[in-house]
Design a protein around this motif. Structure first.
Motif, PDB file in Angstrom:
ATOM      1  N   GLY A  81       0.795  -1.225   0.000  1.00  0.00           N
ATOM      2  CA  GLY A  81       0.000   0.000   0.000  1.00  0.00           C
ATOM      3  C   GLY A  81       0.821   1.265   0.000  1.00  0.00           C
ATOM      4  N   ASN A  82       2.157   1.129  -0.018  1.00  0.00           N
ATOM      5  CA  ASN A  82       3.012   2.312  -0.060  1.00  0.00           C
ATOM      6  C   ASN A  82       3.035   2.887  -1.470  1.00  0.00           C
ATOM      7  N   ALA A  83       3.075   4.203  -1.557  1.00  0.00           N
ATOM      8  CA  ALA A  83       3.218   4.883  -2.840  1.00  0.00           C
ATOM      9  C   ALA A  83       3.769   6.269  -2.566  1.00  0.00           C
ATOM     10  N   ARG A 108       5.597  10.972 -14.331  1.00  0.00           N
ATOM     11  CA  ARG A 108       5.108  11.508 -15.604  1.00  0.00           C
ATOM     12  C   ARG A 108       5.906  10.999 -16.807  1.00  0.00           C
ATOM     13  N   ASP A 109       6.606   9.881 -16.621  1.00  0.00           N
ATOM     14  CA  ASP A 109       7.454   9.324 -17.679  1.00  0.00           C
ATOM     15  C   ASP A 109       8.502  10.325 -18.159  1.00  0.00           C
ATOM     16  N   GLU A 110       8.909  11.232 -17.254  1.00  0.00           N
ATOM     17  CA  GLU A 110       9.867  12.262 -17.654  1.00  0.00           C
ATOM     18  C   GLU A 110      11.303  11.746 -17.578  1.00  0.00           C
ATOM     19  N   HIS A 111      11.827  11.586 -16.363  1.00  0.00           N
ATOM     20  CA  HIS A 111      13.220  11.170 -16.239  1.00  0.00           C
ATOM     21  C   HIS A 111      13.498  10.764 -14.803  1.00  0.00           C
ATOM     22  N   ALA A 112      14.181   9.648 -14.631  1.00  0.00           N
ATOM     23  CA  ALA A 112      14.695   9.248 -13.321  1.00  0.00           C
ATOM     24  C   ALA A 112      16.086   8.659 -13.514  1.00  0.00           C
ATOM     25  N   HIS A 113      16.967   8.980 -12.591  1.00  0.00           N
ATOM     26  CA  HIS A 113      18.346   8.475 -12.605  1.00  0.00           C
ATOM     27  C   HIS A 113      18.602   7.910 -11.220  1.00  0.00           C
ATOM     28  N   THR A 114      18.799   6.607 -11.119  1.00  0.00           N
ATOM     29  CA  THR A 114      18.874   5.943  -9.822  1.00  0.00           C
ATOM     30  C   THR A 114      20.060   5.005  -9.728  1.00  0.00           C
ATOM     31  N   ARG A 284      -3.374  -2.649  -8.528  1.00  0.00           N
ATOM     32  CA  ARG A 284      -3.979  -1.918  -9.640  1.00  0.00           C
ATOM     33  C   ARG A 284      -3.940  -0.411  -9.365  1.00  0.00           C
ATOM     34  N   GLN A 285      -2.896   0.022  -8.659  1.00  0.00           N
ATOM     35  CA  GLN A 285      -2.788   1.427  -8.314  1.00  0.00           C
ATOM     36  C   GLN A 285      -2.685   2.301  -9.545  1.00  0.00           C
ATOM     37  N   ALA A 286      -3.369   3.449  -9.490  1.00  0.00           N
ATOM     38  CA  ALA A 286      -3.219   4.440 -10.545  1.00  0.00           C
ATOM     39  C   ALA A 286      -1.879   5.134 -10.406  1.00  0.00           C
ATOM     40  N   ARG A 287      -1.439   5.789 -11.456  1.00  0.00           N
ATOM     41  CA  ARG A 287      -0.205   6.572 -11.389  1.00  0.00           C
ATOM     42  C   ARG A 287      -0.409   7.760 -10.456  1.00  0.00           C
ATOM     43  N   LEU A 288       0.680   8.267  -9.925  1.00  0.00           N
ATOM     44  CA  LEU A 288       0.624   9.365  -8.956  1.00  0.00           C
ATOM     45  C   LEU A 288       0.157  10.654  -9.594  1.00  0.00           C
TER      46      LEU A 288
END
Length: 292
Positions: A81-83, A108-114, A284-288
């Motif tokens: 249940g974490n988001a 938002r499908d923008e960019h992540a660097h991890t 089935r969580q929606a996107r943030l």
């Protein structure tokens, strides 16, 4: 009391660049999971840059994952249940234990660097209950020394204790050095450590270590304590070094996709349990809906 022993560097490793794949725009392996005995208790350290699709719902068992955000915004969720969303400098510490299903996406499908580190769990704790904690940069315990800022993620360093919850004691810090500065990091003698140079060029235990490379130091038996000398060789900009250490487990390691256990039969069982729904249903969580 005996003085701590100065750590040495046993080897220096380079990233293995893999490039783009179906999930990411670019991937590199900093710790390659081909010889787990030599990196024990650390299994893998991956550097990922992604926009879409990222890492949709997938399971894990038998490990803890430590995800550090270097750039962009990381959207995450799990079947506990974490988001939420993590920004640069934030760290997520997740115990997969007996089994978890989660996802990691670029907001938002923008960019992540991890950077994502896989920590092995001892055999007796591989089926521990799942749990999760965000160790946010703004609230993370830290201390300063001349020319140095030390962010403590896990363990206790110079009396400062990190917020991570781990099942096998691990010391984890992010050290930021001013140009030309140096700092002696206390490290338990029984720990194997790696020091990954995130930014800038460093000198680690007297050895030059360029940006993107990793210095390793194996346990020092019977020492009262040890100190790792960190220095900023780059005199024009800050240097940031990620240093994690932990005592080797010295147990058999069997890796099967997202699962890490001790015996092949346990990997087979993990796949069976996942497909039987014993990890729980795929969320089935929606996107943030999140705005910076």
């Amino acid at each position: 009391m005996a003085a701590p022993v100065a750590r040495g560097v046993d080897r220096i490793t380079a990233k293995r660049r893999l490039g783009p794949d179906a999930q990411v725009d670019d991937k590199a392996l900093i710790i390659v999971p081909t010889d787990p005995a030599s990196t024990d208790p650390f299994l893998l350290l991956a550097e990922d840059r992604f926009s879409s699709p990222g890492f949709e719902w997938h399971p894990h068992r038998g490990i803890e994952t430590v995800t550090t955000v270097l750039g962009g915004v990381l959207e995450h969720g799990d079947n506990l249940g974490n988001a939420g969303a993590l920004e640069p400098g934030d760290v997520q510490w997740m115990t997969a234990g007996r089994g978890i299903i989660h996802r990691e996406l670029a907001y938002r499908d923008e960019h992540a660097h991890t950077l994502q580190l896989w920590l092995n769990l001892p055999a007796g704790r591989k089926m521990a209950e799942t749990r999760y904690r965000d160790v946010l940069a703004a609230a993370r315990p830290r201390f300063t020394r001349p020319g140095a800022v030390v962010d403590v993620v896990s363990g206790t360093v110079e009396g400062v204790t990190g917020l991570a919850l781990d099942h096998h004691p691990v010391q984890g810090v992010l050290v930021t050095l001013d140009p030309g500065a140096r700092y002696g990091l206390p490290v338990p003698a029984a720990h194997r450590l790696f020091a990954y140079v995130v930014e800038g060029d460093a000198e680690i235990a007297g050895s030059p270590v360029a940006e993107g490379r990793t210095a390793w130091s194996d346990p020092v038996p019977d020492a009262p304590g040890t100190v790792l000398d960190l220095a900023a060789a780059d005199r024009d900009r800050e240097v940031q070094i990620m240093v994690y250490s932990g005592a080797p487990l010295r147990e058999p390691v069997v890796m099967g996709g997202p699962f890490v256990m001790n015996e092949p039969a346990e990997i087979t069982q993990a796949f069976q349990d996942f497909h039987a729904g014993l990890f729980g249903p795929v969320p089935r969580q929606a996107r943030l809906a999140y705005d910076r």
